[in-house]
Design a protein around this motif. Structure first.
Motif, PDB file in Angstrom:
ATOM      1  N   ALA A 277      47.167  38.235  38.002  1.00 39.06           N
ATOM      2  CA  ALA A 277      48.194  38.404  39.036  1.00 39.06           C
ATOM      3  C   ALA A 277      47.572  38.972  40.304  1.00 39.06           C
ATOM      4  CB  ALA A 277      49.297  39.320  38.538  1.00 39.06           C
ATOM      5  N   SER A 278      48.205  38.671  41.438  1.00 39.91           N
ATOM      6  CA  SER A 278      47.756  39.260  42.696  1.00 39.91           C
ATOM      7  C   SER A 278      48.273  40.689  42.796  1.00 39.91           C
ATOM      8  CB  SER A 278      48.279  38.445  43.878  1.00 39.91           C
ATOM      9  OG  SER A 278      49.686  38.583  43.998  1.00 39.91           O
ATOM     10  N   PHE A 279      47.703  41.450  43.703  1.00 41.21           N
ATOM     11  CA  PHE A 279      48.144  42.832  43.885  1.00 41.21           C
ATOM     12  C   PHE A 279      49.630  42.882  44.244  1.00 41.21           C
ATOM     13  CE2 PHE A 279      49.154  46.315  46.765  1.00 41.21           C
ATOM     14  CZ  PHE A 279      48.788  47.409  46.007  1.00 41.21           C
ATOM     15  N   ASP A 280      50.060  42.008  45.141  1.00 40.73           N
ATOM     16  CA  ASP A 280      51.442  42.052  45.615  1.00 40.73           C
ATOM     17  C   ASP A 280      52.434  41.570  44.562  1.00 40.73           C
ATOM     18  OD1 ASP A 280      50.942  42.962  48.321  1.00 40.73           O
ATOM     19  OD2 ASP A 280      50.018  41.012  48.647  1.00 40.73           O
ATOM     20  N   GLU A 281      51.980  40.730  43.630  1.00 39.60           N
ATOM     21  CA  GLU A 281      52.881  40.176  42.619  1.00 39.60           C
ATOM     22  C   GLU A 281      52.772  40.870  41.271  1.00 39.60           C
ATOM     23  OE1 GLU A 281      51.885  36.070  42.476  1.00 39.60           O
ATOM     24  OE2 GLU A 281      52.818  35.593  44.411  1.00 39.60           O
ATOM     25  N   GLY A 282      51.750  41.682  41.086  1.00 35.09           N
ATOM     26  CA  GLY A 282      51.553  42.329  39.793  1.00 35.09           C
ATOM     27  C   GLY A 282      52.702  43.252  39.414  1.00 35.09           C
ATOM     28  N   ARG A 283      53.096  43.197  38.167  1.00 37.73           N
ATOM     29  CA  ARG A 283      54.227  44.001  37.697  1.00 37.73           C
ATOM     30  C   ARG A 283      53.958  45.491  37.848  1.00 37.73           C
ATOM     31  NH1 ARG A 283      55.845  45.002  31.986  1.00 37.73           N
ATOM     32  NH2 ARG A 283      54.108  43.641  31.437  1.00 37.73           N
TER      33      ARG A 283
ATOM     34  N   SER B  16      39.872  46.657  43.346  1.00 40.10           N
ATOM     35  CA  SER B  16      39.723  46.794  41.892  1.00 40.10           C
ATOM     36  C   SER B  16      40.257  45.569  41.163  1.00 40.10           C
ATOM     37  CB  SER B  16      40.453  48.048  41.405  1.00 40.10           C
ATOM     38  OG  SER B  16      39.894  49.211  41.966  1.00 40.10           O
ATOM     39  N   MET B  17      41.384  45.046  41.615  1.00 44.61           N
ATOM     40  CA  MET B  17      41.964  43.873  40.959  1.00 44.61           C
ATOM     41  C   MET B  17      41.162  42.616  41.257  1.00 44.61           C
ATOM     42  SD  MET B  17      46.054  44.544  41.323  1.00 44.61           S
ATOM     43  CE  MET B  17      46.417  42.916  40.645  1.00 44.61           C
ATOM     44  N   GLU B  18      40.564  42.558  42.428  1.00 42.70           N
ATOM     45  CA  GLU B  18      39.752  41.390  42.789  1.00 42.70           C
ATOM     46  C   GLU B  18      38.367  41.427  42.153  1.00 42.70           C
ATOM     47  OE1 GLU B  18      39.764  41.612  47.005  1.00 42.70           O
ATOM     48  OE2 GLU B  18      41.877  40.994  47.201  1.00 42.70           O
TER      49      GLU B  18
ATOM     50  N   SER C 116      35.301  46.978  38.069  1.00 39.74           N
ATOM     51  CA  SER C 116      36.275  48.013  37.736  1.00 39.74           C
ATOM     52  C   SER C 116      36.067  48.535  36.325  1.00 39.74           C
ATOM     53  CB  SER C 116      37.702  47.465  37.890  1.00 39.74           C
ATOM     54  OG  SER C 116      37.971  47.160  39.244  1.00 39.74           O
ATOM     55  N   GLN C 117      35.800  47.618  35.389  1.00 38.82           N
ATOM     56  CA  GLN C 117      35.556  48.050  34.012  1.00 38.82           C
ATOM     57  C   GLN C 117      34.315  48.926  33.920  1.00 38.82           C
ATOM     58  OE1 GLN C 117      35.995  44.908  30.921  1.00 38.82           O
ATOM     59  NE2 GLN C 117      36.707  43.646  32.613  1.00 38.82           N
ATOM     60  N   LEU C 118      33.287  48.570  34.671  1.00 41.34           N
ATOM     61  CA  LEU C 118      32.044  49.335  34.632  1.00 41.34           C
ATOM     62  C   LEU C 118      32.205  50.686  35.312  1.00 41.34           C
ATOM     63  CD1 LEU C 118      29.011  49.368  33.908  1.00 41.34           C
ATOM     64  CD2 LEU C 118      28.576  48.302  36.135  1.00 41.34           C
ATOM     65  N   LEU C 119      32.951  50.719  36.424  1.00 39.75           N
ATOM     66  CA  LEU C 119      33.082  51.926  37.225  1.00 39.75           C
ATOM     67  C   LEU C 119      34.084  52.923  36.665  1.00 39.75           C
ATOM     68  CD1 LEU C 119      33.064  50.227  40.730  1.00 39.75           C
ATOM     69  CD2 LEU C 119      31.462  51.998  40.034  1.00 39.75           C
TER      70      LEU C 119
END
Length: 213
Positions: free
Chosen positions: A184-190, A105-107, A112-115
């Protein structure tokens, strides 16, 4: 009469359709998901707008095809991650599948917005386009039921209520991440890095001893 010509035409048509969808996705990323223009798609492809209608009769048809493509991709991402897992622990498998979905979803923020958010006024996916998303819900229901059967969750977790709660909290987490730190990446996202915490909260809410005193 050659029997290969129809196959060649079919392949070319499929290729053109994929090119149209790729260009539409690029334009949606640049201009906004709801701002898609058939004229802009045609110009980018070097074709006249009437030619585009031979492949998609309307802008909503392009959204529908992209919805199905995105749903198929995120379903595959989840299933592939679970299939490649080296554990048979139901809770760990659930986390692995959900993490794969969140990463995808983040990539793929346009998909994601459409779904997952109603960003296009008046758009409703067709039953065919929605089918992969329905399969994803069926997978989630099966995962929750497996955790129930293993004694890790209360039976309520696998009900419509449990599914609604689970999808709400995971979608909410991703919404916060994409809205506040889209790069942000998944691992770094707040927010995204809190996914294991969110899942733990879900499991605590539906602990096997739920309702017992």
């Amino acid at each position: 009469m050659s029997t290969t010509a129809p196959d060649r035409r079919t392949r070319r048509r499929r290729q053109t359709i994929e090119e149209i969808l790729d260009v539409a996705l690029e334009l949606m990323a640049a201009e906004g998901v709801a701002a898609l223009s058939l004229s802009a798609v045609a110009r980018r492809l070097g074709m006249q707008p009437p030619s585009l209608y031979q492949y998609f009769p309307s802008k909503m048809a392009i959204y529908d095809a992209l919805f199905q493509r995105g749903a198929e991709q995120f379903l595959a991402a989840q299933r592939d991650a679970v299939a490649a897992a080296t554990t048979d622990d139901v809770v760990e498998l659930h986390l692995i599948g959900t993490t794969a979905f969140a990463r995808w979803s983040m990539e793929n923020p346009v998909y994601s917005q459409l779904l997952f958010w109603r960003t296009v006024p008046g758009f409703e996916p067709s039953p065919e386009a929605f089918a992969p998303a329905r399969q994803a819900i069926d997978d989630l229901r099966a995962q929750l039921q497996a955790a129930v059967d293993a004694g890790r969750l209360h039976p309520d977790a696998a009900t419509e209520e449990g599914i609604a709660l689970f999808t709400s909290i995971t979608a909410g987490l991703l919404s916060q991440q994409l809205a506040n730190e889209p790069d942000a990446s998944f691992d770094e996202g707040r927010f995204s890095r809190l996914l294991p915490v969110v899942l733990e909260m879900f499991y605590q809410h539906y602990a096997p001893t739920r309702g017992k005193r």
